[in-house]
Design a protein around this motif. Structure first.
Motif, PDB file in Angstrom:
ATOM      1  N   ASP A  84      27.208  69.853  65.104  1.00  0.00           N
ATOM      2  CA  ASP A  84      26.256  70.303  66.122  1.00  0.00           C
ATOM      3  C   ASP A  84      24.826  70.241  65.602  1.00  0.00           C
ATOM      4  OD1 ASP A  84      25.381  71.301  68.583  1.00  0.00           O
ATOM      5  OD2 ASP A  84      25.607  73.394  67.973  1.00  0.00           O
ATOM      6  N   VAL A  85      24.505  69.109  64.963  1.00  0.00           N
ATOM      7  CA  VAL A  85      23.160  68.913  64.436  1.00  0.00           C
ATOM      8  C   VAL A  85      22.666  67.525  64.838  1.00  0.00           C
ATOM      9  CG1 VAL A  85      23.587  70.420  62.459  1.00  0.00           C
ATOM     10  CG2 VAL A  85      23.902  67.945  62.206  1.00  0.00           C
ATOM     11  N   PHE A  86      21.366  67.354  64.765  1.00  0.00           N
ATOM     12  CA  PHE A  86      20.753  66.061  64.995  1.00  0.00           C
ATOM     13  C   PHE A  86      20.490  65.395  63.654  1.00  0.00           C
ATOM     14  CE2 PHE A  86      19.877  68.625  68.666  1.00  0.00           C
ATOM     15  CZ  PHE A  86      19.998  67.750  69.739  1.00  0.00           C
ATOM     16  N   ALA A  87      20.501  64.062  63.643  1.00  0.00           N
ATOM     17  CA  ALA A  87      20.320  63.321  62.397  1.00  0.00           C
ATOM     18  C   ALA A  87      19.293  62.220  62.576  1.00  0.00           C
ATOM     19  CB  ALA A  87      21.646  62.724  61.937  1.00  0.00           C
ATOM     20  N   MET A  88      18.570  61.949  61.493  1.00  0.00           N
ATOM     21  CA  MET A  88      17.602  60.859  61.460  1.00  0.00           C
ATOM     22  C   MET A  88      17.891  60.000  60.234  1.00  0.00           C
ATOM     23  SD  MET A  88      14.099  62.990  62.125  1.00  0.00           S
ATOM     24  CE  MET A  88      13.851  64.038  63.577  1.00  0.00           C
ATOM     25  N   GLY A  89      17.971  58.687  60.421  1.00  0.00           N
ATOM     26  CA  GLY A  89      18.228  57.785  59.313  1.00  0.00           C
ATOM     27  C   GLY A  89      17.169  56.719  59.134  1.00  0.00           C
ATOM     28  N   ARG A  90      16.252  56.621  60.092  1.00  0.00           N
ATOM     29  CA  ARG A  90      15.205  55.604  59.983  1.00  0.00           C
ATOM     30  C   ARG A  90      13.991  56.171  59.253  1.00  0.00           C
ATOM     31  NH1 ARG A  90      15.159  52.803  66.042  1.00  0.00           N
ATOM     32  NH2 ARG A  90      17.349  52.108  66.025  1.00  0.00           N
ATOM     33  N   TYR A  91      13.321  55.312  58.522  1.00  0.00           N
ATOM     34  CA  TYR A  91      12.195  55.744  57.702  1.00  0.00           C
ATOM     35  C   TYR A  91      11.113  56.414  58.540  1.00  0.00           C
ATOM     36  CZ  TYR A  91       8.294  55.627  54.424  1.00  0.00           C
ATOM     37  OH  TYR A  91       7.239  55.988  53.628  1.00  0.00           O
ATOM     38  N   GLU A  92      10.750  55.821  59.661  1.00  0.00           N
ATOM     39  CA  GLU A  92       9.628  56.335  60.456  1.00  0.00           C
ATOM     40  C   GLU A  92       9.843  57.793  60.845  1.00  0.00           C
ATOM     41  OE1 GLU A  92       7.440  55.631  64.808  1.00  0.00           O
ATOM     42  OE2 GLU A  92       8.883  54.148  64.056  1.00  0.00           O
ATOM     43  N   GLN A  93      11.027  58.102  61.363  1.00  0.00           N
ATOM     44  CA  GLN A  93      11.293  59.463  61.829  1.00  0.00           C
ATOM     45  C   GLN A  93      11.496  60.439  60.671  1.00  0.00           C
ATOM     46  OE1 GLN A  93      12.761  56.708  63.387  1.00  0.00           O
ATOM     47  NE2 GLN A  93      11.227  56.907  65.034  1.00  0.00           N
ATOM     48  N   VAL A  94      12.161  60.000  59.600  1.00  0.00           N
ATOM     49  CA  VAL A  94      12.368  60.871  58.447  1.00  0.00           C
ATOM     50  C   VAL A  94      11.024  61.217  57.815  1.00  0.00           C
ATOM     51  CG1 VAL A  94      13.309  60.984  56.100  1.00  0.00           C
ATOM     52  CG2 VAL A  94      14.720  60.115  57.977  1.00  0.00           C
ATOM     53  N   HIS A  95      10.189  60.226  57.616  1.00  0.00           N
ATOM     54  CA  HIS A  95       8.870  60.452  57.028  1.00  0.00           C
ATOM     55  C   HIS A  95       8.052  61.406  57.890  1.00  0.00           C
ATOM     56  CE1 HIS A  95       4.647  59.613  55.998  1.00  0.00           C
ATOM     57  NE2 HIS A  95       5.091  59.277  54.795  1.00  0.00           N
ATOM     58  N   ALA A  96       8.091  61.197  59.204  1.00  0.00           N
ATOM     59  CA  ALA A  96       7.314  62.039  60.122  1.00  0.00           C
ATOM     60  C   ALA A  96       7.794  63.486  60.081  1.00  0.00           C
ATOM     61  CB  ALA A  96       7.402  61.490  61.544  1.00  0.00           C
ATOM     62  N   ALA A  97       9.114  63.691  60.039  1.00  0.00           N
ATOM     63  CA  ALA A  97       9.650  65.052  60.007  1.00  0.00           C
ATOM     64  C   ALA A  97       9.306  65.746  58.690  1.00  0.00           C
ATOM     65  CB  ALA A  97      11.163  65.029  60.218  1.00  0.00           C
ATOM     66  N   LEU A  98       9.376  65.004  57.599  1.00  0.00           N
ATOM     67  CA  LEU A  98       9.061  65.589  56.292  1.00  0.00           C
ATOM     68  C   LEU A  98       7.612  66.050  56.201  1.00  0.00           C
ATOM     69  CD1 LEU A  98      10.909  63.091  53.910  1.00  0.00           C
ATOM     70  CD2 LEU A  98      11.451  65.516  54.180  1.00  0.00           C
ATOM     71  N   THR A  99       6.721  65.339  56.870  1.00  0.00           N
ATOM     72  CA  THR A  99       5.295  65.670  56.778  1.00  0.00           C
ATOM     73  C   THR A  99       4.833  66.634  57.862  1.00  0.00           C
ATOM     74  OG1 THR A  99       4.803  63.623  57.999  1.00  0.00           O
ATOM     75  CG2 THR A  99       4.681  63.529  55.593  1.00  0.00           C
ATOM     76  N   ASP A 100       5.710  66.983  58.805  1.00  0.00           N
ATOM     77  CA  ASP A 100       5.358  67.909  59.890  1.00  0.00           C
ATOM     78  C   ASP A 100       6.059  69.243  59.663  1.00  0.00           C
ATOM     79  OD1 ASP A 100       4.711  69.230  62.229  1.00  0.00           O
ATOM     80  OD2 ASP A 100       5.953  67.957  63.529  1.00  0.00           O
ATOM     81  N   TRP A 101       5.534  70.040  58.710  1.00  0.00           N
ATOM     82  CA  TRP A 101       6.192  71.307  58.405  1.00  0.00           C
ATOM     83  C   TRP A 101       6.022  72.322  59.523  1.00  0.00           C
ATOM     84  CZ3 TRP A 101       3.184  75.653  58.349  1.00  0.00           C
ATOM     85  CH2 TRP A 101       1.810  75.509  58.149  1.00  0.00           C
ATOM     86  N   GLN A 102       4.984  72.116  60.374  1.00  0.00           N
ATOM     87  CA  GLN A 102       4.801  73.044  61.492  1.00  0.00           C
ATOM     88  C   GLN A 102       5.895  72.878  62.539  1.00  0.00           C
ATOM     89  OE1 GLN A 102       2.459  70.895  60.344  1.00  0.00           O
ATOM     90  NE2 GLN A 102       0.412  71.847  60.299  1.00  0.00           N
ATOM     91  N   GLY A 103       6.350  71.643  62.749  1.00  0.00           N
ATOM     92  CA  GLY A 103       7.377  71.387  63.759  1.00  0.00           C
ATOM     93  C   GLY A 103       8.786  71.405  63.208  1.00  0.00           C
TER      94      GLY A 103
END
Length: 401
Positions: free
Chosen positions: A45-64
């Motif tokens: 029951d979780v969402f997953a990201m495997g592409r660089y663009e989305q993983v990089h964006a999530a890692l750098t968006d600590w507010q979201g």
């Protein structure tokens, strides 16, 4: 928690923490990337990201995408963590700021220059010792694990007695970021014993008067951090500072054993040692996954992820994403691997990465001046872990100068 389903998001029924997937995650990771920018893993029951663009964006968006709700499967909004949360991995600003600032200074490149000469000498002594014993050996136990356990605990300032507890403690810690499966259950009987030993090493009295640990306590004396924070920051060093480096070193030695042409390139230019290590971290990604938790409803790649949901980021998949890397499955010391997410990215990027790079530079420099060729001496064996890409053994055969 209710199960999420939507016609707008691909759904995977695969268990990424299944032992078969952990043994060889690459086919699953390719399928994950191909399925879309966001995939729903219905088993957890979780969402997953495997592409660089989305993983990089999530890692750098600590507010979201917060870390404070835990960087494992457990959601600290609803569940009590098995140990006090890490002030570095599992905290966001403003609580993250002071501990991060203190460690960034202690473990920064300028501060580590003081250790450079001694670590190079230690690496030379270790390599000489290994080569004197024979030209066939296990690169994991004799080098990748032996060197960090030789120099890092000294640098932290912990006593020699009990250092053998560091690897099993770290192994369980990284297993615990995943689901409670057979890997977690295997380590459970020793959790209390190992945790007690690690916690005891974090007190001011247990640490040498010089070293990273003493410097952390000195920061508390100055008021840069609180006295309550000091032992937890020392614990972060002991928790994440050994296993990750061991597996990073194992990755680069494994890579060179299978790529003799790349070893020749390093011999021709030993200054490539640090680049080679980063390329190995990209190529094998010792830390394969980390979780985040959404702080609001967020749309990613056309998928609306509700507030409070766990996101599983596949760092290893992002580091082999052909949308970002040319020939991503190739280990190439002439590649520019900068931008890889093997050490994370953003404010939670691995604070000890400069330590790992210095250790790798020391070990590779000692090896490349003494070893003409390195090749596999048998099949490598994986050590399975829910979070780490790890090895049990990497048998190699070398020709020394």
């Amino acid at each position: 928690m209710t199960t999420f389903a939507s016609s707008h998001v691909p759904v995977s029924h695969v268990d990424p923490f299944g032992l078969d997937i952990l043994e060889n995650p690459l086919p699953f990771q390719a399928d994950l990337r191909d399925a879309g920018p966001v995939v729903y893993l219905d088993r957890y029951d979780v969402f997953a990201m495997g592409r660089y663009e989305q993983v990089h964006a999530a890692l750098t968006d600590w507010q979201g995408f917060q870390s404070a709700a835990g960087v494992g499967l457990s959601n600290f909004r609803y569940e009590k963590p098995w140990r006090p949360p890490s002030l570095l991995l599992e905290a966001d600003p403003p609580y993250h700021d002071a501990p991060r600032a203190v460690l960034s200074k202690i473990l920064g490149p300028r501060a580590l220059q003081k250790l450079r000469a001694s670590w190079l000498a230690d690496a030379e002594a270790l390599v000489d010792q290994v080569l004197e014993a024979g030209t066939e050996f296990d690169a994991v136990t004799r080098l990748a694990a032996a060197f960090p356990l030789r120099v890092f605990p000294d640098a932290v300032g912990i006593h020699e007695t009990g250092r053998e507890n560091l690897l099993p403690y770290g192994d369980h810690l990284f297993n615990a970021f995943g689901p409670v499966n057979s890997l977690v259950e295997k380590g459970a009987p020793r959790v209390a014993e190992l945790s007690a030993w690690v916690n005891a090493q974090c007190t001011r009295e247990a640490l040498s008067e010089e070293g990273f640990g003493a410097q952390i306590w000195a920061a508390a004396d100055r008021g840069d951090i609180t006295y309550e924070q000091a032992p937890l920051i020392v614990r972060s060093l002991l928790s994440a500072g050994v296993d990750t480096t061991v597996n990073g070193l194992a990755a680069v030695l494994y890579a060179f054993a299978g790529h003799p042409d790349q070893w020749e390139r390093l011999r021709a230019n030993p200054m490539l040692a640090r680049t080679a290590f980063d390329e190995a971290v990209r190529w094998e990604s010792p830390v394969q996954t980390f979780f985040r938790t959404t702080t609001r409803d967020i749309e990613v790649g056309g998928v609306l992820i509700p507030d409070g949901r766990k996101i599983l980021m596949f760092l290893g998949a992002a580091n082999r994403d052909p949308r970002r890397w040319e020939n991503p499955d190739t280990f190439d010391v002439h590649r520019d691997p900068s931008g890889h997410v093997g050490f994370g990215m953003g404010i939670h990027q691995c604070v000890g990465q400069h330590v790992a790079r210095l250790e790798s530079e020391a070990l590779l420099t000692a090896l490349v001046t003494r070893v003409e060729t390195v090749e596999p001496a048998g099949p490598a064996q994986r050590h399975l872990n829910n979070t780490l890409r790890s090895w049990k053994s990497v048998p190699v055969r070398v020709i020394s100068n």
